[in-house]
Design a protein around this motif. Structure first.
Motif, PDB file in Angstrom:
ATOM      1  N   THR A  54     -16.456  51.212  53.079  1.00 39.97           N
ATOM      2  CA  THR A  54     -15.183  50.543  52.834  1.00 39.97           C
ATOM      3  C   THR A  54     -14.036  51.395  53.358  1.00 39.97           C
ATOM      4  OG1 THR A  54     -16.063  49.569  50.778  1.00 39.97           O
ATOM      5  CG2 THR A  54     -13.668  49.506  51.089  1.00 39.97           C
ATOM      6  N   GLU A  55     -13.131  50.770  54.076  1.00 38.05           N
ATOM      7  CA  GLU A  55     -11.894  51.421  54.502  1.00 38.05           C
ATOM      8  C   GLU A  55     -10.819  51.122  53.454  1.00 38.05           C
ATOM      9  OE1 GLU A  55      -8.640  51.123  58.145  1.00 38.05           O
ATOM     10  OE2 GLU A  55     -10.685  50.328  58.423  1.00 38.05           O
ATOM     11  N   ILE A  56     -10.115  52.144  52.987  1.00 36.04           N
ATOM     12  CA  ILE A  56      -9.153  52.016  51.889  1.00 36.04           C
ATOM     13  C   ILE A  56      -7.789  52.515  52.343  1.00 36.04           C
ATOM     14  CG2 ILE A  56      -8.631  52.650  49.497  1.00 36.04           C
ATOM     15  CD1 ILE A  56     -11.721  53.257  49.270  1.00 36.04           C
ATOM     16  N   GLN A  57      -6.763  51.676  52.173  1.00 33.06           N
ATOM     17  CA  GLN A  57      -5.396  52.038  52.529  1.00 33.06           C
ATOM     18  C   GLN A  57      -4.477  51.774  51.340  1.00 33.06           C
ATOM     19  OE1 GLN A  57      -4.097  50.578  56.523  1.00 33.06           O
ATOM     20  NE2 GLN A  57      -6.137  49.645  56.626  1.00 33.06           N
ATOM     21  N   LEU A  58      -3.399  52.512  51.260  1.00 31.94           N
ATOM     22  CA  LEU A  58      -2.399  52.325  50.216  1.00 31.94           C
ATOM     23  C   LEU A  58      -1.282  51.430  50.749  1.00 31.94           C
ATOM     24  CD1 LEU A  58      -1.222  53.142  47.416  1.00 31.94           C
ATOM     25  CD2 LEU A  58      -0.107  55.061  48.587  1.00 31.94           C
TER      26      LEU A  58
ATOM     27  N   GLN B 171       4.116  54.748  40.942  1.00 31.54           N
ATOM     28  CA  GLN B 171       3.736  55.999  40.281  1.00 31.54           C
ATOM     29  C   GLN B 171       2.552  55.827  39.333  1.00 31.54           C
ATOM     30  OE1 GLN B 171       4.886  58.915  41.259  1.00 31.54           O
ATOM     31  NE2 GLN B 171       6.332  57.916  42.650  1.00 31.54           N
ATOM     32  N   GLN B 172       2.461  54.685  38.632  1.00 29.30           N
ATOM     33  CA  GLN B 172       1.355  54.466  37.701  1.00 29.30           C
ATOM     34  C   GLN B 172       0.236  53.638  38.340  1.00 29.30           C
ATOM     35  OE1 GLN B 172       2.345  52.387  34.077  1.00 29.30           O
ATOM     36  NE2 GLN B 172       0.311  52.660  33.199  1.00 29.30           N
ATOM     37  N   TRP B 173       0.612  52.520  38.946  1.00 29.00           N
ATOM     38  CA  TRP B 173      -0.355  51.620  39.573  1.00 29.00           C
ATOM     39  C   TRP B 173      -0.073  51.533  41.069  1.00 29.00           C
ATOM     40  CZ3 TRP B 173      -4.379  50.284  36.709  1.00 29.00           C
ATOM     41  CH2 TRP B 173      -4.233  50.247  35.322  1.00 29.00           C
ATOM     42  N   ALA B 174      -1.112  51.195  41.816  1.00 23.91           N
ATOM     43  CA  ALA B 174      -0.971  51.048  43.269  1.00 23.91           C
ATOM     44  C   ALA B 174      -1.686  49.779  43.720  1.00 23.91           C
ATOM     45  CB  ALA B 174      -1.552  52.259  43.993  1.00 23.91           C
ATOM     46  N   LYS B 175      -1.172  49.211  44.818  1.00 26.53           N
ATOM     47  CA  LYS B 175      -1.870  48.111  45.474  1.00 26.53           C
ATOM     48  C   LYS B 175      -2.556  48.676  46.710  1.00 26.53           C
ATOM     49  CE  LYS B 175      -0.096  43.929  46.029  1.00 26.53           C
ATOM     50  NZ  LYS B 175       0.657  42.773  46.600  1.00 26.53           N
ATOM     51  N   TYR B 176      -3.874  48.420  46.798  1.00 33.04           N
ATOM     52  CA  TYR B 176      -4.675  48.952  47.891  1.00 33.04           C
ATOM     53  C   TYR B 176      -5.151  47.819  48.801  1.00 33.04           C
ATOM     54  CZ  TYR B 176      -4.879  53.134  44.948  1.00 33.04           C
ATOM     55  OH  TYR B 176      -4.552  54.232  44.180  1.00 33.04           O
ATOM     56  N   LEU B 177      -5.253  48.123  50.082  1.00 33.90           N
ATOM     57  CA  LEU B 177      -5.841  47.221  51.062  1.00 33.90           C
ATOM     58  C   LEU B 177      -7.261  47.712  51.346  1.00 33.90           C
ATOM     59  CD1 LEU B 177      -5.512  44.887  53.141  1.00 33.90           C
ATOM     60  CD2 LEU B 177      -4.786  46.633  54.786  1.00 33.90           C
ATOM     61  N   LEU B 178      -8.236  46.854  51.110  1.00 31.94           N
ATOM     62  CA  LEU B 178      -9.640  47.227  51.238  1.00 31.94           C
ATOM     63  C   LEU B 178     -10.286  46.414  52.351  1.00 31.94           C
ATOM     64  CD1 LEU B 178     -10.506  47.081  47.415  1.00 31.94           C
ATOM     65  CD2 LEU B 178      -9.603  49.032  48.712  1.00 31.94           C
ATOM     66  N   THR B 179     -10.949  47.121  53.256  1.00 30.53           N
ATOM     67  CA  THR B 179     -11.657  46.453  54.349  1.00 30.53           C
ATOM     68  C   THR B 179     -13.129  46.850  54.280  1.00 30.53           C
ATOM     69  OG1 THR B 179      -9.665  46.582  55.719  1.00 30.53           O
ATOM     70  CG2 THR B 179     -11.739  46.056  56.830  1.00 30.53           C
TER      71      THR B 179
ATOM     72  N   PRO C  38      -1.967  60.391  43.236  1.00 38.28           N
ATOM     73  CA  PRO C  38      -1.245  61.052  44.329  1.00 38.28           C
ATOM     74  C   PRO C  38      -2.072  62.085  45.081  1.00 38.28           C
ATOM     75  CG  PRO C  38      -0.404  61.772  42.180  1.00 38.28           C
ATOM     76  CD  PRO C  38      -1.300  60.601  41.929  1.00 38.28           C
ATOM     77  N   THR C  39      -3.120  62.611  44.459  1.00 38.03           N
ATOM     78  CA  THR C  39      -3.944  63.618  45.140  1.00 38.03           C
ATOM     79  C   THR C  39      -4.963  62.990  46.094  1.00 38.03           C
ATOM     80  OG1 THR C  39      -5.466  63.609  43.269  1.00 38.03           O
ATOM     81  CG2 THR C  39      -3.710  65.270  43.256  1.00 38.03           C
ATOM     82  N   LEU C  40      -5.097  61.672  46.027  1.00 39.35           N
ATOM     83  CA  LEU C  40      -6.060  60.983  46.887  1.00 39.35           C
ATOM     84  C   LEU C  40      -5.439  60.769  48.266  1.00 39.35           C
ATOM     85  CD1 LEU C  40      -8.866  59.610  46.974  1.00 39.35           C
ATOM     86  CD2 LEU C  40      -7.731  57.481  46.295  1.00 39.35           C
ATOM     87  N   LYS C  41      -6.030  61.339  49.295  1.00 36.51           N
ATOM     88  CA  LYS C  41      -5.499  61.265  50.642  1.00 36.51           C
ATOM     89  C   LYS C  41      -5.964  59.976  51.320  1.00 36.51           C
ATOM     90  CE  LYS C  41      -3.648  65.276  50.065  1.00 36.51           C
ATOM     91  NZ  LYS C  41      -2.191  65.367  49.797  1.00 36.51           N
ATOM     92  N   LEU C  42      -5.006  59.105  51.598  1.00 35.56           N
ATOM     93  CA  LEU C  42      -5.295  57.817  52.205  1.00 35.56           C
ATOM     94  C   LEU C  42      -4.530  57.690  53.520  1.00 35.56           C
ATOM     95  CD1 LEU C  42      -5.082  55.578  49.015  1.00 35.56           C
ATOM     96  CD2 LEU C  42      -7.147  56.397  50.146  1.00 35.56           C
ATOM     97  N   PRO C  43      -5.044  56.895  54.464  1.00 36.59           N
ATOM     98  CA  PRO C  43      -6.253  56.070  54.363  1.00 36.59           C
ATOM     99  C   PRO C  43      -7.531  56.909  54.456  1.00 36.59           C
ATOM    100  CG  PRO C  43      -5.341  55.918  56.553  1.00 36.59           C
ATOM    101  CD  PRO C  43      -4.353  56.713  55.756  1.00 36.59           C
ATOM    102  N   LEU C  44      -8.622  56.328  53.951  1.00 41.12           N
ATOM    103  CA  LEU C  44      -9.931  56.975  54.066  1.00 41.12           C
ATOM    104  C   LEU C  44     -11.006  55.907  54.187  1.00 41.12           C
ATOM    105  CD1 LEU C  44     -11.734  56.704  51.236  1.00 41.12           C
ATOM    106  CD2 LEU C  44     -10.111  58.400  50.420  1.00 41.12           C
TER     107      LEU C  44
END
Length: 305
Positions: A217-221, A226-234, A185-191
Motif C-alpha cells: 500500500t502506498e500511503i500519503q498525508l 494535529q489530532q486526526w489526519a486524512k490519508y490517501l491510500l493506494t 508527526p514522527t511518521l515520514k510520509l509518503p511511504l
C-alpha cells in the motif's frame, strides 16, 4: 393455477432470486422434500423451512408450489427463496453514480453488506439494486467490506461480466481510498508499506506474519488537525482488510475500526460510529469501449474536531 412449464425459471421476488437445490439420493430415503432440506441444511432451523413452505416460497422444477408433505424425489431439484423474518434496517442510502449497458457504478454507504449473507438479505446492496433496476442477473464485479463506503461496480450484462471481473483480477484497475486515522508527526510520509498477511483469529480478521510480503500500500498525508489526519491510500494488492491492517501496523488504526488493532464487538443496531474508510476513486480503461473510465465517490470523510 400452478405453472406447468418444463423449464421453469423462478421469477425474482422483491429483489431476491431463487436458490436451486439438487435433491440427491439418500439412505434411508426421506419421505418428503421438507425432511430432505432439514437433513441437508442442519444449520437452518426446521421451523424456518416450515415457514418457507407455508409462505409458498418453495417450488419444484415445473414451477409448482410445494408443501410440507410434498414427496421426496431423488435426482430432481427444487427452488426456494430466502427471506428473513426479522432483519435490521440499514438507515443509509446508496447512489448510482454511473451506468452504461455493461455495468453500474454505485456509491455504497457504510454498514451495507454487498450480497445476501447471514443476517442480511433485503438490507444488502445487491438486493436493493435488483429491486431498483429490475435486473435479476445483476452481479458485483468486485467487493467492499460491510464497514467500508464508496464505489462498487456491478455487472449488468452476462456476456461481458467475465471481462470486467478479469480486469480487477489482473490489477488493471487503479483504486484510491481516503481514511481518517490518528496524526503521527514522527511518521515520514509518503511511504510504501509491504507486509505478509494471512488469515487471523477470529477467522474474519487478518494478521501480519514474517515472510515475503504479499501486500503493498502506498500511503500519503492529505491534511491533519494535529489530532486526526486524512490519508490517501493506494493499494497495489487486494488482500482482505489490507488497508485496515496496514494502518494499524503503523500505529495509526483507522478511526472507528471494530477489528484492528483489537476486535471490539458492536451492537448490530449501532450505526453511530462508521469506519472512516472510503473507496474514493476508481480508474481503468474500459475493456469494451476502450475509453478511460474515471469515477469518484460523492461521499467524503472529514476530520474530527
Amino acid at each position: 393455477m400452478p405453472m406447468l412449464l418444463s423449464n421453469f425459471i423462478p421469477p425474482m421476488i422483491n429483489g431476491v432470486s431463487a436458490s436451486k437445490v439438487f435433491l440427491k439420493a439418500l439412505q434411508p430415503q426421506p419421505q418428503s422434500v421438507y425432511q430432505y432440506l432439514c437433513l441437508e441444511f442442519p444449520h437452518i432451523e426446521a421451523q424456518e423451512w416450515l415457514q418457507r413452505f407455508q409462505d409458498g416460497l418453495i417450488f419444484d422444477a415445473q414451477g409448482q408450489k410445494l408443501n410440507v408433505n410434498s414427496p421426496f424425489q431423488p435426482n430432481s431439484h427444487v427452488f426456494y427463496y430466502r427471506f428473513l423474518t426479522h432483519e435490521i434496517h440499514v438507515p443509509f442510502e446508496h447512489h448510482i453514480i454511473f451506468e452504461n449497458e455493461h455495468f453500474i457504478a454505485v456509491d455504497k454507504p457504510h454498514f451495507l453488506t454487498i450480497s445476501p449473507t447471514g443476517q442480511y438479505v433485503q438490507e444488502t446492496l445487491l438486493v436493493r439494486l435488483k429491486k431498483q433496476t429490475s435486473i435479476e442477473h445483476l452481479t458485483p464485479i468486485h467487493r467492499l467490506d460491510r464497514e467500508t463506503a464508496g464505489i462498487v461496480l456491478f455487472s449488468k450484462c452476462i456476456e461481458s461480466r467475465g471481462i470486467y471481473q478479469q480486469l480487477f483480477a489482473d490489477r488493471k484497475v487503479q483504486k484510491t481510498y481516503h481514511a481518517i486515522a490518528p496524526y503521527l508527526p514522527t511518521l515520514k510520509l509518503p511511504l510504501t508499506l509491504r507486509l505478509r498477511m494471512e488469515k487471523g483469529e477470529p477467522f474474519y480478521t487478518t494478521r501480519q506474519i514474517e515472510g515475503v510480503a504479499n501486500s503493498e500500500t502506498e500511503i500519503q498525508l492529505l491534511e491533519h488537525n494535529q489530532q486526526w489526519a486524512k490519508y490517501l491510500l493506494t493499494p497495489h494488492t487486494g488482500k482482505q482488510h489490507q488497508l485496515r491492517l496496514h494502518l494499524s501496523h503503523l500505529g495509526i488504526p483507522i478511526q472507528n475500526d471494530p477489528f484492528y488493532p483489537q476486535v471490539k464487538h458492536k451492537d448490530d443496531h449501532d450505526f453511530s460510529a462508521p469506519l472512516q474508510l472510503l473507496a474514493k476513486h476508481i480508474e481503468f480503461i474500459d475493456p469494451v469501449s476502450k475509453q478511460q473510465i474515471s469515477l469518484s465517490s460523492t461521499f467524503d470523510l472529514t476530520l474530527s474536531s
